[in-house]
Motif scaffolding. Structure first.
Motif, PDB file in Angstrom:
ATOM      1  N   MET A   1     -48.021 -22.148  25.312  1.00 37.13           N
ATOM      2  CA  MET A   1     -46.633 -22.377  25.880  1.00 37.13           C
ATOM      3  C   MET A   1     -46.302 -23.724  25.301  1.00 37.13           C
ATOM      4  N   SER A   2     -44.795 -23.661  24.578  1.00 32.88           N
ATOM      5  CA  SER A   2     -44.300 -24.945  24.022  1.00 32.88           C
ATOM      6  C   SER A   2     -43.562 -25.504  25.397  1.00 32.88           C
ATOM      7  N   GLY A   3     -43.872 -27.005  25.280  1.00 30.06           N
ATOM      8  CA  GLY A   3     -43.436 -27.807  26.511  1.00 30.06           C
ATOM      9  C   GLY A   3     -41.819 -28.252  26.267  1.00 30.06           C
ATOM     10  N   LYS A   4     -41.330 -27.635  24.971  1.00 25.63           N
ATOM     11  CA  LYS A   4     -39.834 -28.050  24.795  1.00 25.63           C
ATOM     12  C   LYS A   4     -38.827 -27.297  25.493  1.00 25.63           C
ATOM     13  N   ILE A   5     -38.028 -28.058  26.232  1.00 21.48           N
ATOM     14  CA  ILE A   5     -36.890 -27.268  27.057  1.00 21.48           C
ATOM     15  C   ILE A   5     -35.598 -26.844  25.945  1.00 21.48           C
ATOM     16  N   LYS A   6     -35.267 -25.486  25.950  1.00 21.53           N
ATOM     17  CA  LYS A   6     -34.301 -24.931  25.245  1.00 21.53           C
ATOM     18  C   LYS A   6     -33.157 -25.501  25.846  1.00 21.53           C
ATOM     19  N   MET A   7     -32.023 -26.249  25.148  1.00 18.12           N
ATOM     20  CA  MET A   7     -30.704 -26.548  25.746  1.00 18.12           C
ATOM     21  C   MET A   7     -29.897 -25.391  25.367  1.00 18.12           C
ATOM     22  N   VAL A   8     -29.318 -25.345  26.439  1.00 17.10           N
ATOM     23  CA  VAL A   8     -28.083 -24.236  26.558  1.00 17.10           C
ATOM     24  C   VAL A   8     -26.736 -24.618  25.937  1.00 17.10           C
ATOM     25  N   THR A   9     -26.440 -23.871  25.079  1.00 11.33           N
ATOM     26  CA  THR A   9     -25.309 -24.165  24.159  1.00 11.33           C
ATOM     27  C   THR A   9     -24.025 -23.256  24.374  1.00 11.33           C
ATOM     28  N   MET A  10     -23.009 -23.821  24.090  1.00  9.16           N
ATOM     29  CA  MET A  10     -21.658 -23.112  24.014  1.00  9.16           C
ATOM     30  C   MET A  10     -21.891 -21.395  23.630  1.00  9.16           C
ATOM     31  N   ARG A  11     -22.458 -21.204  22.654  1.00 13.16           N
ATOM     32  CA  ARG A  11     -22.702 -19.776  22.087  1.00 13.16           C
ATOM     33  C   ARG A  11     -23.423 -19.292  23.162  1.00 13.16           C
ATOM     34  N   ASP A  12     -24.482 -19.684  23.735  1.00 15.23           N
ATOM     35  CA  ASP A  12     -25.144 -18.971  25.146  1.00 15.23           C
ATOM     36  C   ASP A  12     -23.976 -18.667  26.210  1.00 15.23           C
ATOM     37  N   VAL A  13     -23.244 -19.566  26.505  1.00 10.48           N
ATOM     38  CA  VAL A  13     -22.297 -19.392  27.664  1.00 10.48           C
ATOM     39  C   VAL A  13     -21.525 -18.154  27.218  1.00 10.48           C
ATOM     40  N   ALA A  14     -20.989 -18.281  25.678  1.00 11.83           N
ATOM     41  CA  ALA A  14     -19.954 -17.232  25.039  1.00 11.83           C
ATOM     42  C   ALA A  14     -20.757 -15.710  25.312  1.00 11.83           C
TER      43      ALA A  14
ATOM     44  N   THR B   1     -12.896 -19.521  22.488  1.00 17.29           N
ATOM     45  CA  THR B   1     -12.404 -19.433  23.645  1.00 17.29           C
ATOM     46  C   THR B   1     -13.224 -20.108  24.717  1.00 17.29           C
ATOM     47  N   VAL B   2     -14.524 -20.095  24.822  1.00 20.62           N
ATOM     48  CA  VAL B   2     -15.402 -20.857  25.425  1.00 20.62           C
ATOM     49  C   VAL B   2     -15.375 -22.469  25.108  1.00 20.62           C
ATOM     50  N   SER B   3     -15.144 -22.750  23.793  1.00 23.97           N
ATOM     51  CA  SER B   3     -15.095 -24.230  23.742  1.00 23.97           C
ATOM     52  C   SER B   3     -13.495 -24.962  24.255  1.00 23.97           C
ATOM     53  N   ILE B   4     -12.624 -24.093  23.978  1.00 25.50           N
ATOM     54  CA  ILE B   4     -11.362 -24.684  24.474  1.00 25.50           C
ATOM     55  C   ILE B   4     -11.410 -24.844  26.027  1.00 25.50           C
ATOM     56  N   VAL B   5     -12.164 -23.863  26.672  1.00 26.17           N
ATOM     57  CA  VAL B   5     -12.013 -23.942  28.131  1.00 26.17           C
ATOM     58  C   VAL B   5     -13.140 -25.015  28.726  1.00 26.17           C
ATOM     59  N   LEU B   6     -14.207 -25.165  28.214  1.00 22.70           N
ATOM     60  CA  LEU B   6     -15.112 -26.132  28.411  1.00 22.70           C
ATOM     61  C   LEU B   6     -14.852 -27.465  28.136  1.00 22.70           C
ATOM     62  N   ASN B   7     -14.080 -27.894  27.034  1.00 19.65           N
ATOM     63  CA  ASN B   7     -13.568 -29.133  26.573  1.00 19.65           C
ATOM     64  C   ASN B   7     -12.228 -29.355  27.292  1.00 19.65           C
ATOM     65  N   ASN B   8     -11.543 -28.416  28.030  1.00 15.32           N
ATOM     66  CA  ASN B   8     -10.305 -28.574  28.589  1.00 15.32           C
ATOM     67  C   ASN B   8      -9.392 -29.161  27.487  1.00 15.32           C
ATOM     68  N   ALA B   9      -9.410 -28.231  26.357  1.00 15.93           N
ATOM     69  CA  ALA B   9      -8.565 -28.714  25.218  1.00 15.93           C
ATOM     70  C   ALA B   9      -6.933 -28.209  25.541  1.00 15.93           C
TER      71      ALA B   9
END
Length: 359
Positions: A1-14, A23-31
């Motif tokens: 098992m790798s000890g590396k923690i996977k970072m959640v990206t905007m693509r994951d949220v999408a 659309t996710v980028s616009i919302v999360l960055n409050n553009a």
């Protein structure tokens, strides 16, 4: 098992929310375009981001916007009790304004100050606040910050020119308050410990003392006057106050009160008086300046002239944040020089002079 923690990206949220990465980028960055997106869509995206534990990538956000949301805070010596309430005011105001402070302690070393300043600029701070002393009197680096469009403010020091704002207390008014208090208690034989020549506060405080003395016809005995040396150690005032008071007692000088440059100097004077068996305030009253936290806890608690230290830190933040906003909005903005009103705080170290002592 790798000890590396996977970072959640905007693509994951999408993927989790069912909307496009754009659309996710616009919302999360409050553009700016976010105002055109339906509230229900925003909620689904925000809920998905929360559930996944998404955190914005500060570096990526900086690369997009060129904004770090950080403010550099330079302290001359974090062990000096003067700094504690000032830093609380700075930290609290930055929190309210959604900025992250990056603190740096110069340890009273000019070279360290200069290196830290370079490092803060390398971290792209949007503004700089310097809690200053005479260490910075002839450093031109601060004045050069305007060329980099970085808003700066000093607390306790005024940088010549028109590029750095400042927040100070009205030292002359404070000096007057201190002597006026002792005078109205009946004291006439008053020892005065002046501040170091290089410190910007020293001259105005002494001027306030002299002006009040002149206004009431009080002659200050030159043999009861001393000046603290130009030392950078945080405890040098305490030691100076102790030494001078000890010398007065050894030479059997007659005095009923000590007016000290600051609280640490006053506490040094009280230590010397107490060790010599002179009771404070029964035999000798003592007044300080600043109202550092230690003053209220001392025995006896110290009468002092309060600088609104926390409010000064708060005001410095408001000043630089306004400068940041002016730069973003591309509008004119000039530096400001704030002079705050001191307040006399009467505690247990002063009382009316015994009648016999006035003769």
């Amino acid at each position: 098992m790798s000890g590396k923690i996977k970072m959640v990206t905007m693509r994951d949220v999408a993927q989790a929310s069912g909307f496009s990465p754009a659309t996710v980028s616009i919302v999360l960055n409050n553009a700016p375009l976010a105002r055109y997106i339906a509230p229900a869509t925003k909620k689904r995206i925000e809920d998905a981001a929360r559930k996944l534990g998404y955190r914005p990538n500060a570096m990526a956000r900086f690369l997009r916007s060129r904004r770090s949301q950080t403010v550099g805070v330079m302290i001359f010596d974090i062990t000096d009790p003067f700094c504690t309430p000032v830093l609380r005011g700075i930290e609290n105001a930055l929190y309210q304004s959604s900025y992250v402070p990056i603190f740096a302690d110069a340890h009273n070393q000019r070279s360290r100050f200069e290196r830290y300043l370079e490092m803060l600029l390398e971290h792209h701070v949007e503004a700089l606040i310097v809690v200053a002393n005479w260490l910075f009197v002839d450093i031109q680096l601060l004045a050069d910050l305007s060329k980099r469009n970085i808003t700066a403010a000093t607390i306790g020091w005024e940088v010549p020119g028109d590029s750095v704002s400042s927040v100070m207390v009205d030292n002359e008014a404070g000096g007057r308050l201190a002597l006026e208090h002792l005078y109205h208690l009946g004291h006439r034989k008053i020892a005065v410990i002046r501040g170091p020549k290089m410190l910007i506060d020293s001259g105005p405080r002494w001027k306030g003392v002299q002006k009040f003395a002149h206004s009431v016809g009080l002659e200050l005995d030159p043999s009861l006057l001393a000046q603290l040396p130009d030392e950078l150690e945080a405890n040098s005032g305490f030691e100076g106050g102790y030494r001078f008071t000890e010398e007065l007692l050894e030479h059997k000088k007659k005095f009923t009160a000590v007016l000290a440059f600051d609280d640490l100097t006053a506490l040094g004077a009280i230590r010397a008086l107490t060790r010599a068996g002179v009771k404070v305030p029964e035999h000798c009253s003592v007044v300080g300046f600043d109202d550092v936290p230690l003053s209220a806890l001392a025995a006896p608690s110290l009468t002092t002239v309060r600088q609104p230290l926390e409010a000064m830190g708060n005001l410095a933040v408001n000043t630089v944040v306004e400068g940041i906003k002016a730069g973003l909005e591309k509008r004119d903005w000039g530096i400001s020089r704030h002079k705050m009103t001191p307040e006399l705080v009467i505690r247990d170290s002063t009382k009316a002079v015994p009648t016999a002592a006035t003769n």
